[in-house]
Scaffold this motif. Structure first.
Motif, short mmCIF file in Angstrom:
data_model
loop_
_atom_site.label_atom_id
_atom_site.label_comp_id
_atom_site.label_asym_id
_atom_site.label_seq_id
_atom_site.Cartn_x
_atom_site.Cartn_y
_atom_site.Cartn_z
N UNK A 1 0.82 -1.22 0.00
CA UNK A 1 0.00 0.00 0.00
C UNK A 1 0.85 1.26 0.00
N UNK A 2 2.02 1.21 0.63
CA UNK A 2 2.86 2.39 0.75
C UNK A 2 3.97 2.44 -0.29
N UNK A 3 4.08 1.37 -1.09
CA UNK A 3 5.12 1.29 -2.11
C UNK A 3 6.52 1.43 -1.50
N UNK A 4 6.70 0.80 -0.32
CA UNK A 4 7.98 0.84 0.38
C UNK A 4 8.39 -0.58 0.76
N UNK A 5 9.68 -0.87 0.78
CA UNK A 5 10.13 -2.20 1.24
C UNK A 5 9.76 -2.42 2.70
N UNK A 6 9.51 -3.67 3.04
CA UNK A 6 9.19 -3.99 4.43
C UNK A 6 10.31 -3.54 5.37
N UNK A 7 11.55 -3.69 4.96
CA UNK A 7 12.68 -3.31 5.82
C UNK A 7 12.66 -1.82 6.12
N UNK A 8 12.26 -1.01 5.13
CA UNK A 8 12.16 0.43 5.36
C UNK A 8 11.09 0.74 6.39
N UNK A 9 9.93 0.12 6.25
CA UNK A 9 8.86 0.35 7.21
C UNK A 9 9.28 -0.07 8.61
N UNK A 10 10.01 -1.17 8.74
CA UNK A 10 10.44 -1.64 10.04
C UNK A 10 11.47 -0.71 10.68
N UNK A 11 12.29 -0.06 9.84
CA UNK A 11 13.24 0.92 10.38
C UNK A 11 12.53 2.20 10.81
#
Length: 356
Positions: A92-102
Protein backbone atom coordinates in the motif's frame (compact mmCIF):
# COMPACT_ATOMS: atom_id res chain seq x y z
CA UNK A 1 -15.75 -33.50 -42.28
CA UNK A 2 -14.06 -34.43 -39.07
CA UNK A 3 -14.39 -32.18 -36.08
CA UNK A 4 -11.28 -30.17 -35.28
CA UNK A 5 -9.42 -31.38 -32.27
CA UNK A 6 -9.05 -28.87 -29.43
CA UNK A 7 -5.72 -29.17 -27.64
CA UNK A 8 -6.15 -29.47 -23.91
CA UNK A 9 -3.87 -27.22 -21.88
CA UNK A 10 -2.49 -28.36 -18.55
CA UNK A 11 -3.98 -26.76 -15.45
CA UNK A 12 -1.30 -24.75 -13.69
CA UNK A 13 -1.19 -24.66 -9.88
CA UNK A 14 -1.08 -20.87 -9.44
CA UNK A 15 -1.70 -19.65 -5.89
CA UNK A 16 -4.47 -17.12 -5.43
CA UNK A 17 -3.04 -13.80 -4.25
CA UNK A 18 -5.19 -11.95 -1.75
CA UNK A 19 -4.79 -8.43 -0.46
CA UNK A 20 -3.63 -5.21 -2.12
CA UNK A 21 -1.63 -5.48 -5.32
CA UNK A 22 -0.73 -1.84 -5.93
CA UNK A 23 0.05 1.26 -3.85
CA UNK A 24 -2.58 3.72 -2.75
CA UNK A 25 -2.96 6.76 -5.01
CA UNK A 26 -1.54 9.16 -2.40
CA UNK A 27 1.35 8.22 -0.12
CA UNK A 28 1.68 9.87 3.29
CA UNK A 29 5.04 11.30 4.42
CA UNK A 30 6.93 9.20 6.96
CA UNK A 31 7.92 10.27 10.47
CA UNK A 32 10.79 8.29 11.96
CA UNK A 33 9.68 6.68 15.21
CA UNK A 34 5.95 7.09 14.53
CA UNK A 35 3.48 4.57 15.85
CA UNK A 36 1.98 2.21 13.29
CA UNK A 37 -1.53 3.26 14.26
CA UNK A 38 -0.71 6.94 13.81
CA UNK A 39 0.82 6.29 10.39
CA UNK A 40 -2.06 4.21 8.99
CA UNK A 41 -4.50 6.80 10.33
CA UNK A 42 -2.71 9.52 8.36
CA UNK A 43 -2.43 7.25 5.33
CA UNK A 44 -6.19 6.70 5.39
CA UNK A 45 -6.95 10.42 5.69
CA UNK A 46 -4.47 11.18 2.92
CA UNK A 47 -6.59 9.00 0.62
CA UNK A 48 -9.96 10.36 1.67
CA UNK A 49 -10.87 7.53 4.07
CA UNK A 50 -11.52 7.32 7.77
CA UNK A 51 -9.49 4.82 9.78
CA UNK A 52 -12.32 2.29 10.13
CA UNK A 53 -12.71 2.24 6.33
CA UNK A 54 -9.00 1.70 5.81
CA UNK A 55 -8.49 -1.20 8.23
CA UNK A 56 -10.03 -3.78 5.88
CA UNK A 57 -7.16 -3.14 3.49
CA UNK A 58 -4.59 -4.17 6.12
CA UNK A 59 -6.12 -7.55 6.95
CA UNK A 60 -8.41 -9.08 9.54
CA UNK A 61 -8.98 -7.69 13.03
CA UNK A 62 -11.55 -6.71 15.59
CA UNK A 63 -12.48 -3.10 16.17
CA UNK A 64 -15.36 -1.16 17.62
CA UNK A 65 -18.35 -0.65 15.37
CA UNK A 66 -18.30 3.03 16.35
CA UNK A 67 -16.24 4.90 13.71
CA UNK A 68 -15.72 7.84 16.09
CA UNK A 69 -14.21 5.56 18.71
CA UNK A 70 -12.00 3.82 16.15
CA UNK A 71 -10.75 7.23 15.07
CA UNK A 72 -9.36 7.78 18.57
CA UNK A 73 -7.33 4.56 18.62
CA UNK A 74 -4.03 6.09 17.42
CA UNK A 75 -3.95 8.45 20.41
CA UNK A 76 -4.78 5.75 22.95
CA UNK A 77 -2.92 2.60 21.93
CA UNK A 78 -0.77 1.02 19.25
CA UNK A 79 -1.66 -1.12 16.24
CA UNK A 80 0.22 -4.38 15.68
CA UNK A 81 0.26 -6.60 12.59
CA UNK A 82 1.62 -10.01 11.66
CA UNK A 83 4.08 -10.68 8.82
CA UNK A 84 1.31 -10.71 6.18
CA UNK A 85 -0.05 -7.44 7.55
CA UNK A 86 3.40 -5.93 7.18
CA UNK A 87 3.46 -7.18 3.59
CA UNK A 88 0.11 -5.49 2.92
CA UNK A 89 1.43 -2.18 4.30
CA UNK A 90 4.53 -2.47 2.14
CA UNK A 91 2.35 -2.84 -0.97
CA UNK A 92 0.00 0.00 0.00
CA UNK A 93 2.86 2.39 0.75
CA UNK A 94 5.12 1.29 -2.11
CA UNK A 95 7.98 0.84 0.38
CA UNK A 96 10.13 -2.20 1.24
CA UNK A 97 9.19 -3.99 4.43
CA UNK A 98 12.68 -3.31 5.82
CA UNK A 99 12.16 0.43 5.36
CA UNK A 100 8.86 0.35 7.21
CA UNK A 101 10.44 -1.64 10.04
CA UNK A 102 13.24 0.92 10.38
CA UNK A 103 10.78 3.82 10.38
CA UNK A 104 7.91 2.45 12.49
CA UNK A 105 9.25 0.80 15.68
CA UNK A 106 6.22 -1.41 16.32
CA UNK A 107 6.76 -3.18 13.00
CA UNK A 108 10.09 -4.59 14.20
CA UNK A 109 10.36 -8.39 14.14
CA UNK A 110 9.94 -8.75 17.92
CA UNK A 111 6.59 -6.91 17.77
CA UNK A 112 5.00 -8.77 14.86
CA UNK A 113 1.93 -10.81 15.78
CA UNK A 114 2.15 -14.60 15.52
CA UNK A 115 0.28 -16.59 12.91
CA UNK A 116 0.46 -16.97 9.17
CA UNK A 117 -2.00 -17.56 6.36
CA UNK A 118 -3.83 -14.26 6.45
CA UNK A 119 -3.02 -10.66 7.31
CA UNK A 120 -4.00 -9.78 10.89
CA UNK A 121 -4.00 -6.57 12.93
CA UNK A 122 -4.74 -5.88 16.60
CA UNK A 123 -5.29 -2.85 18.82
CA UNK A 124 -4.54 -4.05 22.40
CA UNK A 125 -5.56 -1.95 25.38
CA UNK A 126 -1.99 -0.81 26.01
CA UNK A 127 1.12 -0.68 23.78
CA UNK A 128 3.27 -3.73 24.38
CA UNK A 129 6.39 -1.61 24.68
CA UNK A 130 6.78 2.13 25.22
CA UNK A 131 4.42 5.08 25.26
CA UNK A 132 2.45 6.99 22.64
CA UNK A 133 3.81 10.54 22.78
CA UNK A 134 2.48 13.42 20.72
CA UNK A 135 4.88 14.42 17.95
CA UNK A 136 5.98 18.06 17.96
CA UNK A 137 3.63 19.62 15.43
CA UNK A 138 6.36 21.90 14.07
CA UNK A 139 8.65 18.94 13.46
CA UNK A 140 5.75 17.18 11.73
CA UNK A 141 5.06 20.20 9.53
CA UNK A 142 8.71 20.23 8.45
CA UNK A 143 8.08 16.71 7.09
CA UNK A 144 4.85 17.73 5.36
CA UNK A 145 2.51 16.33 8.04
CA UNK A 146 -0.31 18.67 8.97
CA UNK A 147 -2.41 16.57 11.35
CA UNK A 148 -1.67 15.23 14.86
CA UNK A 149 0.77 12.34 14.93
CA UNK A 150 2.07 10.10 17.71
CA UNK A 151 5.50 8.61 18.20
CA UNK A 152 6.53 5.49 20.10
CA UNK A 153 8.79 6.56 22.95
CA UNK A 154 10.49 4.55 25.73
CA UNK A 155 9.40 7.25 28.17
CA UNK A 156 6.12 9.06 28.57
CA UNK A 157 7.44 12.40 27.30
CA UNK A 158 9.76 13.95 24.74
CA UNK A 159 11.71 17.19 24.52
CA UNK A 160 12.06 19.01 21.21
CA UNK A 161 15.14 21.22 21.71
CA UNK A 162 14.76 22.65 18.22
CA UNK A 163 11.30 24.11 18.78
CA UNK A 164 11.49 24.34 22.59
CA UNK A 165 8.49 22.11 23.18
CA UNK A 166 7.60 19.34 25.60
CA UNK A 167 5.06 16.69 24.59
CA UNK A 168 3.86 13.65 26.52
CA UNK A 169 1.46 10.73 26.48
CA UNK A 170 -1.47 12.60 27.99
CA UNK A 171 -4.75 11.75 26.28
CA UNK A 172 -5.96 15.27 26.87
CA UNK A 173 -5.38 18.11 24.44
CA UNK A 174 -5.18 20.63 27.28
CA UNK A 175 -2.48 21.47 26.38
CA UNK A 176 -1.23 19.34 23.49
CA UNK A 177 2.30 20.61 24.10
CA UNK A 178 4.15 22.86 26.53
CA UNK A 179 6.29 25.78 25.43
CA UNK A 180 9.67 25.60 27.17
CA UNK A 181 10.48 29.28 26.76
CA UNK A 182 9.04 29.84 30.24
CA UNK A 183 11.11 26.95 31.65
CA UNK A 184 14.68 27.93 30.72
CA UNK A 185 16.33 25.16 32.80
CA UNK A 186 14.67 22.30 30.90
CA UNK A 187 16.47 22.37 27.55
CA UNK A 188 19.98 22.60 29.10
CA UNK A 189 19.04 19.67 31.36
CA UNK A 190 17.93 17.67 28.33
CA UNK A 191 21.16 18.44 26.51
CA UNK A 192 23.12 17.32 29.55
CA UNK A 193 21.26 14.02 29.43
CA UNK A 194 22.13 13.71 25.74
CA UNK A 195 25.80 14.39 26.50
CA UNK A 196 25.86 11.65 29.10
CA UNK A 197 24.42 9.22 26.56
CA UNK A 198 26.83 10.39 23.85
CA UNK A 199 29.91 10.23 26.09
CA UNK A 200 29.19 7.03 27.99
CA UNK A 201 26.56 5.16 25.99
CA UNK A 202 24.08 3.02 27.96
CA UNK A 203 25.96 3.66 31.24
CA UNK A 204 25.42 7.40 30.87
CA UNK A 205 21.72 6.91 30.25
CA UNK A 206 21.47 4.58 33.24
CA UNK A 207 23.06 7.21 35.50
CA UNK A 208 20.45 9.72 34.37
CA UNK A 209 17.78 7.08 34.96
CA UNK A 210 18.96 6.63 38.56
CA UNK A 211 18.95 10.39 39.11
CA UNK A 212 15.51 10.74 37.59
CA UNK A 213 14.11 7.97 39.77
CA UNK A 214 15.40 9.76 42.88
CA UNK A 215 13.87 13.03 41.68
CA UNK A 216 10.55 11.21 41.14
CA UNK A 217 10.78 9.93 44.73
CA UNK A 218 11.35 13.48 45.97
CA UNK A 219 8.47 14.91 43.96
CA UNK A 220 6.08 12.17 45.09
CA UNK A 221 6.97 12.81 48.74
CA UNK A 222 7.27 16.61 48.45
CA UNK A 223 5.14 17.85 45.51
CA UNK A 224 4.72 21.26 47.12
CA UNK A 225 8.42 22.09 46.86
CA UNK A 226 8.52 25.72 45.76
CA UNK A 227 10.57 25.50 42.55
CA UNK A 228 8.48 22.58 41.24
CA UNK A 229 5.22 24.38 41.96
CA UNK A 230 6.55 27.47 40.18
CA UNK A 231 7.57 25.47 37.13
CA UNK A 232 4.18 23.76 36.99
CA UNK A 233 2.46 27.13 37.04
CA UNK A 234 4.74 28.43 34.29
CA UNK A 235 3.74 25.40 32.22
CA UNK A 236 0.06 26.00 32.88
CA UNK A 237 -0.36 22.68 34.71
CA UNK A 238 -1.61 21.66 38.12
CA UNK A 239 1.29 21.39 40.54
CA UNK A 240 0.19 18.00 41.89
CA UNK A 241 -0.77 16.44 38.54
CA UNK A 242 1.34 13.36 37.85
CA UNK A 243 1.76 14.59 34.28
CA UNK A 244 3.84 17.50 35.55
CA UNK A 245 6.44 15.48 37.49
CA UNK A 246 8.91 14.58 34.67
CA UNK A 247 8.86 18.15 33.40
CA UNK A 248 9.43 19.96 36.68
CA UNK A 249 12.13 17.65 38.11
CA UNK A 250 14.15 17.37 34.89
CA UNK A 251 16.77 20.03 35.83
CA UNK A 252 17.41 18.52 39.27
CA UNK A 253 17.67 15.03 37.78
CA UNK A 254 20.29 16.22 35.29
CA UNK A 255 22.32 17.96 38.01
CA UNK A 256 22.11 14.92 40.28
CA UNK A 257 23.27 12.67 37.42
CA UNK A 258 26.46 14.72 37.16
CA UNK A 259 27.23 14.20 40.85
CA UNK A 260 26.63 10.46 40.38
CA UNK A 261 29.04 10.47 37.45
CA UNK A 262 31.74 12.07 39.61
CA UNK A 263 31.12 9.48 42.33
CA UNK A 264 31.50 6.63 39.86
CA UNK A 265 34.63 8.12 38.31
CA UNK A 266 36.28 8.84 41.67
CA UNK A 267 35.84 5.23 42.77
CA UNK A 268 35.84 6.24 46.46
CA UNK A 269 33.12 3.89 47.66
CA UNK A 270 34.13 3.45 51.30
CA UNK A 271 32.10 5.00 54.12
CA UNK A 272 34.10 8.23 54.01
CA UNK A 273 33.68 8.57 50.23
CA UNK A 274 29.96 7.94 50.41
CA UNK A 275 29.58 10.44 53.24
CA UNK A 276 31.38 13.12 51.21
CA UNK A 277 29.14 12.50 48.22
CA UNK A 278 26.01 12.64 50.38
CA UNK A 279 27.15 15.93 51.92
CA UNK A 280 27.65 17.39 48.43
CA UNK A 281 24.16 16.34 47.37
CA UNK A 282 22.75 17.86 50.57
CA UNK A 283 24.25 21.20 49.56
CA UNK A 284 22.50 20.97 46.20
CA UNK A 285 19.20 20.07 47.85
CA UNK A 286 19.51 22.99 50.24
CA UNK A 287 20.03 25.28 47.25
CA UNK A 288 16.92 23.79 45.61
CA UNK A 289 14.98 24.00 48.91
CA UNK A 290 14.30 20.27 48.75
CA UNK A 291 14.06 18.82 52.27
CA UNK A 292 17.17 16.67 52.77
CA UNK A 293 15.67 14.83 55.73
CA UNK A 294 12.63 13.77 53.69
CA UNK A 295 14.68 13.00 50.58
CA UNK A 296 17.68 11.23 52.08
CA UNK A 297 16.43 7.65 51.91
CA UNK A 298 16.52 7.17 48.10
CA UNK A 299 20.06 8.56 48.11
CA UNK A 300 21.09 5.96 50.68
CA UNK A 301 19.46 3.23 48.61
CA UNK A 302 21.42 4.35 45.57
CA UNK A 303 24.68 4.44 47.53
CA UNK A 304 24.06 0.93 48.80
CA UNK A 305 23.65 -0.39 45.27
CA UNK A 306 26.70 1.50 44.05
CA UNK A 307 28.98 0.58 46.95
CA UNK A 308 30.85 -2.21 45.15
CA UNK A 309 32.72 -1.55 41.92
CA UNK A 310 32.21 -3.83 38.95
CA UNK A 311 35.05 -5.21 36.86
CA UNK A 312 34.78 -3.90 33.28
CA UNK A 313 33.70 -6.83 31.11
CA UNK A 314 33.10 -5.26 27.71
CA UNK A 315 35.31 -3.00 25.60
CA UNK A 316 33.98 0.51 25.27
CA UNK A 317 32.90 1.86 21.90
CA UNK A 318 35.27 4.13 19.95
CA UNK A 319 34.61 7.79 20.77
CA UNK A 320 33.05 6.94 24.13
CA UNK A 321 34.64 7.18 27.53
CA UNK A 322 34.88 4.09 29.66
CA UNK A 323 32.34 3.92 32.47
CA UNK A 324 31.32 0.68 34.16
CA UNK A 325 28.65 1.17 36.79
CA UNK A 326 28.62 -0.56 40.16
CA UNK A 327 27.93 -4.25 40.62
CA UNK A 328 24.65 -3.74 42.51
CA UNK A 329 23.37 -1.46 39.76
CA UNK A 330 24.13 -3.89 36.95
CA UNK A 331 22.33 -6.72 38.71
CA UNK A 332 19.05 -4.80 38.53
CA UNK A 333 19.10 -2.25 35.70
CA UNK A 334 18.55 -3.10 32.04
CA UNK A 335 20.33 -1.42 29.14
CA UNK A 336 17.21 -0.58 27.14
CA UNK A 337 13.67 0.59 27.69
CA UNK A 338 12.15 3.27 29.87
CA UNK A 339 14.01 5.13 32.60
CA UNK A 340 12.49 3.07 35.41
CA UNK A 341 13.80 -0.11 33.73
CA UNK A 342 17.26 1.36 33.13
CA UNK A 343 17.56 2.36 36.78
CA UNK A 344 18.58 0.19 39.73
CA UNK A 345 15.88 1.92 41.81
CA UNK A 346 12.54 0.11 41.75
CA UNK A 347 9.82 2.70 42.22
CA UNK A 348 7.72 4.11 39.39
CA UNK A 349 6.08 7.40 38.68
CA UNK A 350 2.50 7.13 39.92
CA UNK A 351 3.26 5.21 43.10
CA UNK A 352 1.81 6.70 46.27
CA UNK A 353 4.37 8.06 48.75
CA UNK A 354 3.91 5.16 51.26
CA UNK A 355 4.76 2.66 48.49
CA UNK A 356 8.12 4.25 47.69
Amino acid sequence: MTASRVEERPVLDIPVVYGPRQPLPLLAPHLVGESTGSFVNRLAHHNGMELHEFLDRVGQGKASEDPERVGKYPQYTEMYVNAEGLCYLAVLTDQPETFLQRTLPSLAEQHLLPGTGEAVWRWPWEPSDGHLVRCCSLCAQDRGVGEPAWLMSPDSWRVCPRHLRWTDDSRSDAPAFIELAELPETVPAHRQRQRLRRWFGPAGEELFADAFQIAVHWWTSMPDTTLWVQRARSAGLEARAMRVAPLVVYPEAAALALTMLRFEQAGERDLAGRARWLAGVQQLMDRWEVDFGAGKQPLLTWLERHSQAAVPALPHSPGRRRLTLALGHNRIATRTGSLDRRSCLPWQLGMAAPEL
